[in-house]
Design a protein around this motif. Structure first.
Motif, short mmCIF file in Angstrom:
data_model
loop_
_atom_site.label_atom_id
_atom_site.label_comp_id
_atom_site.label_asym_id
_atom_site.label_seq_id
_atom_site.Cartn_x
_atom_site.Cartn_y
_atom_site.Cartn_z
N ASP A 299 0.85 -1.19 0.00
CA ASP A 299 0.00 0.00 0.00
C ASP A 299 0.89 1.25 0.00
OD1 ASP A 299 -1.78 2.09 0.61
OD2 ASP A 299 -3.09 0.74 1.73
N LEU A 300 0.65 2.14 -0.95
CA LEU A 300 1.47 3.35 -1.07
C LEU A 300 1.40 4.25 0.16
CD1 LEU A 300 1.32 4.77 -4.71
CD2 LEU A 300 3.34 4.31 -3.33
N ARG A 301 0.37 4.05 0.99
CA ARG A 301 0.28 4.84 2.22
C ARG A 301 1.27 4.36 3.29
NH1 ARG A 301 -6.12 4.25 2.63
NH2 ARG A 301 -5.47 2.25 1.73
N LEU A 302 2.02 3.30 2.96
CA LEU A 302 3.00 2.77 3.91
C LEU A 302 4.44 3.14 3.52
CD1 LEU A 302 1.57 -0.82 4.47
CD2 LEU A 302 1.23 1.22 5.89
N VAL A 303 4.60 4.16 2.69
CA VAL A 303 5.94 4.49 2.20
C VAL A 303 6.91 4.81 3.33
CG1 VAL A 303 5.34 5.22 -0.14
CG2 VAL A 303 5.12 6.85 1.75
N HIS A 304 6.41 5.36 4.43
CA HIS A 304 7.29 5.63 5.57
C HIS A 304 7.71 4.32 6.24
CE1 HIS A 304 7.10 10.01 5.70
NE2 HIS A 304 5.79 9.92 5.46
N PHE B 21 -9.10 4.68 -2.29
CA PHE B 21 -7.73 4.20 -2.20
C PHE B 21 -7.59 2.70 -2.45
CE2 PHE B 21 -7.12 8.13 0.30
CZ PHE B 21 -6.01 8.63 -0.36
N ASP B 22 -8.65 2.04 -2.81
CA ASP B 22 -8.57 0.58 -2.97
C ASP B 22 -7.49 0.18 -3.98
OD1 ASP B 22 -10.46 0.06 -1.10
OD2 ASP B 22 -12.11 -0.28 -2.50
N ALA B 23 -7.35 0.96 -5.06
CA ALA B 23 -6.38 0.62 -6.11
C ALA B 23 -4.95 0.76 -5.63
CB ALA B 23 -6.61 1.51 -7.34
N LEU B 24 -4.74 1.47 -4.52
CA LEU B 24 -3.38 1.68 -4.03
C LEU B 24 -2.95 0.65 -2.99
CD1 LEU B 24 -3.47 5.57 -3.56
CD2 LEU B 24 -2.58 4.27 -5.50
N LYS B 25 -3.87 -0.25 -2.61
CA LYS B 25 -3.56 -1.22 -1.55
C LYS B 25 -2.73 -2.38 -2.05
CE LYS B 25 -7.76 -0.22 1.12
NZ LYS B 25 -9.06 -0.76 1.59
N THR B 26 -2.80 -2.68 -3.34
CA THR B 26 -2.07 -3.83 -3.90
C THR B 26 -1.31 -3.40 -5.15
OG1 THR B 26 -3.92 -4.50 -5.33
CG2 THR B 26 -3.89 -5.40 -3.09
#
Length: 450
Positions: A184-189, A225-230
């Motif tokens: 998930d792109l929200r986990l970049v940190h 954001f579903d498309a960004l999870k995988t």
């Protein structure tokens, strides 16, 4: 497809057996090889035809400049390092590099691991001598062991079964990490956690902050954001061991076409790309997207002959040429090659392998490479394509997610004395985690300027 047509397809899959086959193990027991491959033919596929077709479409986009391929992983995987931590670290490194490239250059990144099957390597000599003792060379864990003993170095076909099992578990982990939320792109940190002391990581953290702000903006705007999870993450390896690759070739029940089910993408090496050889014949028969390594001696005529054999109809995304010229030769050797292929008109995707043409021996005796030289070849690759108006479609690198010391240079300034600290590869030197990130930032600048 009719039964007769299907039988003809099946019959053609064995045509490679009558052709010259380079860099094959000298198996001591032919009956044992037959028994192993018969067993493999009954085992489930590791990948599926639809996945390979999807990758082919993305590689076609990369060939048109609408995407960019990032392919990375070990020179030669080992059974011992087929662990969750090692696999996660490689995936994390590729995801971080992809984030840098995507955000820095605003281009979709096709993510491919040199993973889940890279268990064999061609070697320059079939034997190795130490202290007057000569034994067969180490050809990768799928063939023999690395320990310098007669028992370990004896080629053992049952290792092919072990290679299959390790490939299967690796692919399962890849699917779990990339489809289960880790990507998930929200986990970049989170991907950078524990790596904050190096300039490359600090630069990544700044970029991660920019991505995070963009995510918050999108969230406020009501974006789903579903498309960004995988992410889609594909497997690849060199199609070297003909008996194994033959056993993993299956007929797709949906279309009746043959696919190599050991990986999504297979490539033919510089040493086995003879157009009348067994490796080219084998991959000419399957429908996967495939690649061919082209070294400094490659000519336009060589490339056209390979196109005639491997992609006669010019199917977009089917054929990738992976150039491995060396930094000192790419600016002189690549232009003519690209010009002749472009004049032919059939599409190919051009990818740069800046690793294999730049191997040196350090003063302390280690087989190594220099990051500056590796990056110089990538710069030359982009310069040639920019001058010709053609598309640099991707990057093929040997890397690990661990902090090894195998390649000289980088912001941590790995020098000759430092190589001994964590030199862990059994074959070729790999970029470590921070060197891989440094490369990604450099390539993002090149993509932005192309």
């Amino acid at each position: 497809m009719s039964i007769k047509a299907s039988e003809e397809v099946l019959a053609g899959l064995d045509n490679w057996r009558g052709l010259p086959a380079k860099h094959q193990p000298e198996w001591p027991d032919g009956d044992a090889v037959d028994a192993v491959t018969a067993e493999l033919r009954e085992w489930p596929p590791l990948v599926f035809a639809g996945e390979a077709d999807s990758l082919k479409e993305k590689l076609a986009a990369a060939g048109r400049g609408e995407a960019f391929l990032l392919q990375g992983g070990d020179c030669a995987e080992t059974f011992a390092e087929s662990t969750a931590d090692h696999i996660r670290n490689k995936i994390r490194t590729i995801l971080q590099m992809a984030a840098v490239l995507t955000y820095g250059a605003s281009v979709p990144i096709v993510k491919m691991g040199r993973m889940a099957g890279q268990y064999a390597k061609p070697r320059s000599s079939t034997v190795e001598t130490r202290d007057g003792v000569t034994l067969p060379a180490y050809l990768g864990d799928a063939v023999n062991g690395h320990a310098f003993t007669e028992a370990a170095r004896r080629p053992d076909p049952r290792r092919l079964l072990t290679a299959y099992h390790h490939s299967a578990t690796t692919i399962n982990l890849i699917r779990a990490f990339t489809q289960g939320g880790y990507a998930d792109l929200r986990l970049v940190h989170d991907w950078n956690r524990g790596f904050m002391s190096n300039p490359a990581y600090a630069r990544y953290e700044v970029l991660a902050g920019e991505i995070d702000r963009a995510m918050r903006f999108m969230d406020a705007a009501g974006v789903d954001f579903d498309a960004l999870k995988t992410v889609d993450f594909y497997s690849s390896h060199e199609a070297l061991l003909l008996e194994y690759e033959s056993a993993m070739t299956r007929i797709d029940s949906r279309t009746g076409n043959p696919y190599n089910t050991s990986a999504h993408f297979l490539w033919i090496g510089e040493r086995t790309r003879q157009v009348d050889g067994a490796h080219v014949e084998m991959l000419a028969r399957v429908r996967n997207p495939i690649g061919v390594k082209l070294g400094p001696t490659s000519t336009g005529a060589d490339a056209i002959a390979l196109m005639d054999k491997l992609n006669p109809d010019g199917e977009p995304g089917r054929l990738t040429f992976v150039t491995r010229m060396g930094a000192g030769r790419i600016r002189d050797n690549l232009p003519s090659l690209v010009e002749q292929v472009t004049a032919d008109g059939r599409p190919v995707t051009w990818v740069c392998d800046p690793m294999h043409g730049n191997t040196i021996t350090s003063a302390s005796g280690y087989k190594t490479r220099e990051l500056a030289t590796i990056l110089d070849e990538v710069h030359g690759f982009f310069e040639v394509h920019k001058a010709l108006g053609t598309v640099p479609g991707g990057l093929h690198v040997e890397l690990t997610g661990d902090d090894v010391t195998e390649v000289l240079g980088g912001s941590e300034e790995v020098d000759d004395a430092a190589l001994a600290q964590r030199y862990e590869t059994l074959v070729d030197p790999r970029l470590n985690h921070q060197q891989s990130l440094e490369m990604a930032f450099d390539v993002a600048e090149m993509l932005r300027g192309h």
